[in-house]
Design a protein around this motif. Sequence first.
Motif, mmCIF file in Angstrom:
data_model
loop_
_atom_site.group_PDB
_atom_site.id
_atom_site.type_symbol
_atom_site.label_atom_id
_atom_site.label_comp_id
_atom_site.label_asym_id
_atom_site.label_seq_id
_atom_site.Cartn_x
_atom_site.Cartn_y
_atom_site.Cartn_z
ATOM 1 N N PHE A 118 0.821 -1.208 0.000
ATOM 2 C CA PHE A 118 0.000 0.000 0.000
ATOM 3 C C PHE A 118 0.859 1.264 0.000
ATOM 4 O O PHE A 118 0.473 2.270 -0.577
ATOM 5 C CB PHE A 118 -1.002 -0.023 1.154
ATOM 6 N N ARG A 119 2.038 1.180 0.596
ATOM 7 C CA ARG A 119 2.967 2.311 0.510
ATOM 8 C C ARG A 119 3.326 2.554 -0.953
ATOM 9 O O ARG A 119 3.304 3.676 -1.446
ATOM 10 C CB ARG A 119 4.224 2.006 1.328
ATOM 11 N N PHE A 120 3.610 1.445 -1.637
ATOM 12 C CA PHE A 120 3.925 1.572 -3.060
ATOM 13 C C PHE A 120 2.743 2.146 -3.839
ATOM 14 O O PHE A 120 2.879 3.061 -4.631
ATOM 15 C CB PHE A 120 4.324 0.203 -3.616
ATOM 16 N N LEU A 121 1.551 1.595 -3.546
ATOM 17 C CA LEU A 121 0.369 1.973 -4.300
ATOM 18 C C LEU A 121 0.028 3.447 -4.108
ATOM 19 O O LEU A 121 -0.292 4.151 -5.068
ATOM 20 C CB LEU A 121 -0.812 1.104 -3.857
ATOM 21 N N SER A 122 0.163 3.918 -2.855
ATOM 22 C CA SER A 122 -0.210 5.308 -2.611
ATOM 23 C C SER A 122 0.771 6.245 -3.312
ATOM 24 O O SER A 122 0.403 7.330 -3.742
ATOM 25 C CB SER A 122 -0.275 5.592 -1.108
ATOM 26 N N GLY A 123 2.026 5.810 -3.449
ATOM 27 C CA GLY A 123 2.975 6.605 -4.224
ATOM 28 C C GLY A 123 2.622 6.551 -5.707
ATOM 29 O O GLY A 123 2.613 7.567 -6.402
ATOM 30 N N ALA A 124 2.314 5.346 -6.161
ATOM 31 C CA ALA A 124 2.105 5.134 -7.593
ATOM 32 C C ALA A 124 0.933 5.945 -8.127
ATOM 33 O O ALA A 124 1.008 6.500 -9.218
ATOM 34 C CB ALA A 124 1.885 3.649 -7.871
ATOM 35 N N VAL A 125 -0.153 6.051 -7.346
ATOM 36 C CA VAL A 125 -1.292 6.823 -7.844
ATOM 37 C C VAL A 125 -0.935 8.306 -7.961
ATOM 38 O O VAL A 125 -1.552 9.032 -8.726
ATOM 39 C CB VAL A 125 -2.562 6.665 -6.974
ATOM 40 N N ARG A 126 0.085 8.720 -7.222
ATOM 41 C CA ARG A 126 0.546 10.109 -7.379
ATOM 42 C C ARG A 126 1.690 10.206 -8.386
ATOM 43 O O ARG A 126 2.350 11.218 -8.493
ATOM 44 C CB ARG A 126 0.986 10.665 -6.017
ATOM 45 N N GLY A 127 1.938 9.100 -9.081
ATOM 46 C CA GLY A 127 2.981 9.121 -10.107
ATOM 47 C C GLY A 127 4.378 8.897 -9.559
ATOM 48 O O GLY A 127 5.363 9.022 -10.281
ATOM 49 N N ASP A 128 4.486 8.564 -8.277
ATOM 50 C CA ASP A 128 5.804 8.367 -7.677
ATOM 51 C C ASP A 128 6.018 6.871 -7.448
ATOM 52 O O ASP A 128 5.393 6.278 -6.572
ATOM 53 C CB ASP A 128 5.881 9.135 -6.357
ATOM 54 N N PHE A 129 6.890 6.273 -8.243
ATOM 55 C CA PHE A 129 7.107 4.838 -8.127
ATOM 56 C C PHE A 129 8.270 4.512 -7.190
ATOM 57 O O PHE A 129 8.706 3.380 -7.104
ATOM 58 C CB PHE A 129 7.343 4.225 -9.507
ATOM 59 N N GLY A 130 8.790 5.529 -6.548
ATOM 60 C CA GLY A 130 9.881 5.299 -5.608
ATOM 61 C C GLY A 130 11.222 5.341 -6.296
ATOM 62 O O GLY A 130 11.324 5.475 -7.515
ATOM 63 N N ASN A 131 12.278 5.249 -5.472
ATOM 64 C CA ASN A 131 13.629 5.304 -6.010
ATOM 65 C C ASN A 131 14.160 3.903 -6.263
ATOM 66 O O ASN A 131 13.886 2.980 -5.510
ATOM 67 C CB ASN A 131 14.558 6.010 -5.018
ATOM 68 N N SER A 132 14.947 3.791 -7.311
ATOM 69 C CA SER A 132 15.633 2.531 -7.569
ATOM 70 C C SER A 132 16.706 2.337 -6.505
ATOM 71 O O SER A 132 17.452 3.261 -6.183
ATOM 72 C CB SER A 132 16.280 2.572 -8.943
ATOM 73 N N LEU A 133 16.769 1.129 -5.969
ATOM 74 C CA LEU A 133 17.777 0.833 -4.947
ATOM 75 C C LEU A 133 19.184 0.898 -5.507
ATOM 76 O O LEU A 133 20.112 1.349 -4.852
ATOM 77 C CB LEU A 133 17.557 -0.589 -4.421
ATOM 78 N N HIS A 134 19.349 0.413 -6.717
ATOM 79 C CA HIS A 134 20.687 0.318 -7.279
ATOM 80 C C HIS A 134 21.156 1.607 -7.928
ATOM 81 O O HIS A 134 22.344 1.851 -8.043
ATOM 82 C CB HIS A 134 20.754 -0.820 -8.305
ATOM 83 N N HIS A 135 20.201 2.420 -8.385
ATOM 84 C CA HIS A 135 20.597 3.637 -9.086
ATOM 85 C C HIS A 135 20.423 4.881 -8.228
ATOM 86 O O HIS A 135 20.855 5.957 -8.632
ATOM 87 C CB HIS A 135 19.788 3.802 -10.376
ATOM 88 N N ASN A 136 19.782 4.757 -7.085
ATOM 89 C CA ASN A 136 19.520 5.907 -6.226
ATOM 90 C C ASN A 136 18.829 7.052 -6.950
ATOM 91 O O ASN A 136 19.143 8.216 -6.732
ATOM 92 C CB ASN A 136 20.836 6.448 -5.630
#
Lengths: 518, 305
Positions: free
Chosen positions: B65-83
């Motif tokens: 749900f943390r992911f989902l709430s970001g995703a609906v705002r267009g924020d898919f989070g940061n890549s772990l490997h690419h920062n």
Amino acid sequence: MTRTLFNRNRLVILMLVVVLIFTGCQAATEGDNNGDDTEKVLTVLQGVDPTTMDPNMHSETPTANVDRQMFDSLLDQDDSMNIVESLASSWEMQDETTWKFYLRDDVFFHDGVQFTANDVKFTIERIQNPENNSSQIGNYSAISEVVIEDDFELIIKTAEPYPLLLVRLAALRVVPKHYIEEVGQETFASEPIGTGPYKFERWVKDEHVTLVANEDYWKGSPSVKKVIFKPVPESAARVMALQAGEADIIVNLPPHQVSEVENDASLSVGQTNSTRFIMLVFTTKNQLVSDVKVRQAINYAIDVDSIVNNIFSGRATPTAQPVANFDLGFDSNLEPYGFNLERAQELLSDAGIAEGIVINMGSPSGRYPMDKEVAEAIAAQLGSVGFDVNLSFEEWGSYATNTLQGQQKHDVWLIGWGSSTFDAGSTLDFWLNTNLITAYYQDSNYNPVLDELLNESKRTMDDQARESLYHQVIEIIHEQAAFVPLYQQVDLYGLSQRISWSPRPDEIIRVFNIDWNE
Amino acid sequence: MSKSLLRKLRNALIVLFGVSLIVFMLMYLSGDPIALLLPMDTAPEVAEAMRESLGFNDPLYIQYFRFLSGAVRGDFGNSLHHNQPAMGLIIERMPATIELTLASVLIALAIAVPLGLVTAVFSNTIIDYIGSILALIGQSMPVFWLGLMLLYVAGVKYRLLPITGRGTWQHLLLPAFTVGAYTAATIARMLRSRMIEIMQQDYIKTARAKGVRHKWIVLKHALRNAVLPVITILALQLGTLLGGAVITETIFAWPGVGRFMLQAIQNRDIAIVQAGVFILAVSIVFINIFTDVIYTVLDPRIRYE
């Protein structure tokens, strides 16, 4: 009427598509190294693109290969992995937990700002800061304090005696405090400046990274003036690019293509012993391999020489221990069990193992050179002493996860290992120390002794004393056949004859050390 | 029209949600992102601390749900490997993938339409046999084999084209042909059988009886009707290709989305995989809608229904 309309629409769509394609084609044509003779460009092909230009935020060799050209480390390692000076010109141990470093005063970042002790302190604390999520955080967690004495002198304190400090500092790429504070972490990770022999020029993701010589480098001006790193994931394509003259260095040359490259007059093969070795691990809590006789029998049953000769054309070194020959603690006197079918069968019948008993074996596929072929050869060899081998190949991500979480269930399984510290300690600790979930070797008689030896080694600052502790550990696990050490890998590179360069065991390509032949 | 469009968009949202949930679960159940980020010999307590600080120790549904709430705002989070933000990393690689996709479709059409027509018009002659065998070869050739052979012949043996990279039409030619060959073969075979079928229809006979020239019967009366299934194949193929032609991108070191996604999957870099899957699902939905529109343009019967 409809027909012409339809045709016109089709024409418009077609034109749009063509325009789209050719506008897409305009960018980035400078990647090629043919043509311009006045400026020779060195091209290095690796399997993957760097993930970042920030040297403090990753633990990957292909990425380090790029950032090592732009950044200097506080100390360094020579080609035989001995600690040598770099940004620090000398150092002294004041007591077991306090070290003093004297820094060079003639080093400047690419923007002309002088390098000082502030940058070192900033770099260490930046990695240590949990908010930055640096994958290197564990390498510097032993450091408790960095004290700046003046611009070119600093003290590093550790919470406890920490024998690996100098090795860790030899991997510490110092970043510019002033620049990162000015532009922020994210910009720094895509437009870095360092003190190294090469300056950042351009990074087109997954296409190429271009670096140019830093003519004011404190060790002198590099002879290669421009270098391009390109990711080419398919090894056969890397070889073809080398043959076509599109590359000067290609990494991970497959063993079966070595002769093809050697037979080409314009190419050569570079090779060096890798710090990585391949071994089989026993999960000794599984009934079948809990008996030392069974483990010894398996050691005798595997013909490592034949694997090395037939699969690697001799380009690997059989080994007797889970330690590479560059690591402190390597016991050069230890001999492998050797292939002895009769002895293996004798031990198995002593252990009461009946013909046809099922043994579960695991291996990754495609993670290490020829790993699948090696696992299959071993399975066949174990079959010939009467095991019914159940060999399964797993995707690397889940295989690595299981390994690190102590969840590997196979009786015997293949893994490649290398110490990032050039010290046997971290490796032996990982596999043997019963405080860790990864202690796959469990034996109530020997575990207490091993734990004691390993814990003592962590406090022992004297290299010779530590080495002798490691030797005692290695002797026990050899006798108890805790592993089947197979071979130490040889890193293979395809090289163009335009350059002279010899590879390093740590897989890092130092472009500064490359010269043109012509 | 607008009602059906809305229904399609609603279905698309459900699909997106389902896809993201499945991908999320699969990624988590099959590997530990932290284990694959840190060096293998990292002390376990260090790994644990990082797992904690990045929230990987929270219950799975909270993470989702943390992911989902970001995703609906267009924020898919940061890549772990690419920062770096994952969506940006995917979008950076889209032009290369789109370029390869369009070029391969063009090449496929340029081969398939003439081949399909000729084999249909001259069906059961030597021309048809040769053409059909070519199509069969194109369809059954493994992509990696074709790619490596093309590289060897055009790149190493005759030094006609560059082996790696992107930038000029010379770089584009081999990968686009590799991807296009299969599509071309499929379309050619489809076109041939449809054309042969249509040429037997009554309205074609009528046209003949009217004295329309053979050329026009084939190109106007028959081809226009045979082209609908071709559009379907093209649309399906476009959707697949926009997700990246993984094997081709790998062989030709083409800097597209497919190869990047594959790496992210191997590293369990969940943010990137989710962002990539999202983009792919959205493009497939739009291609489908676009295809429906094209149908109505090409076939008035669909419009009237």
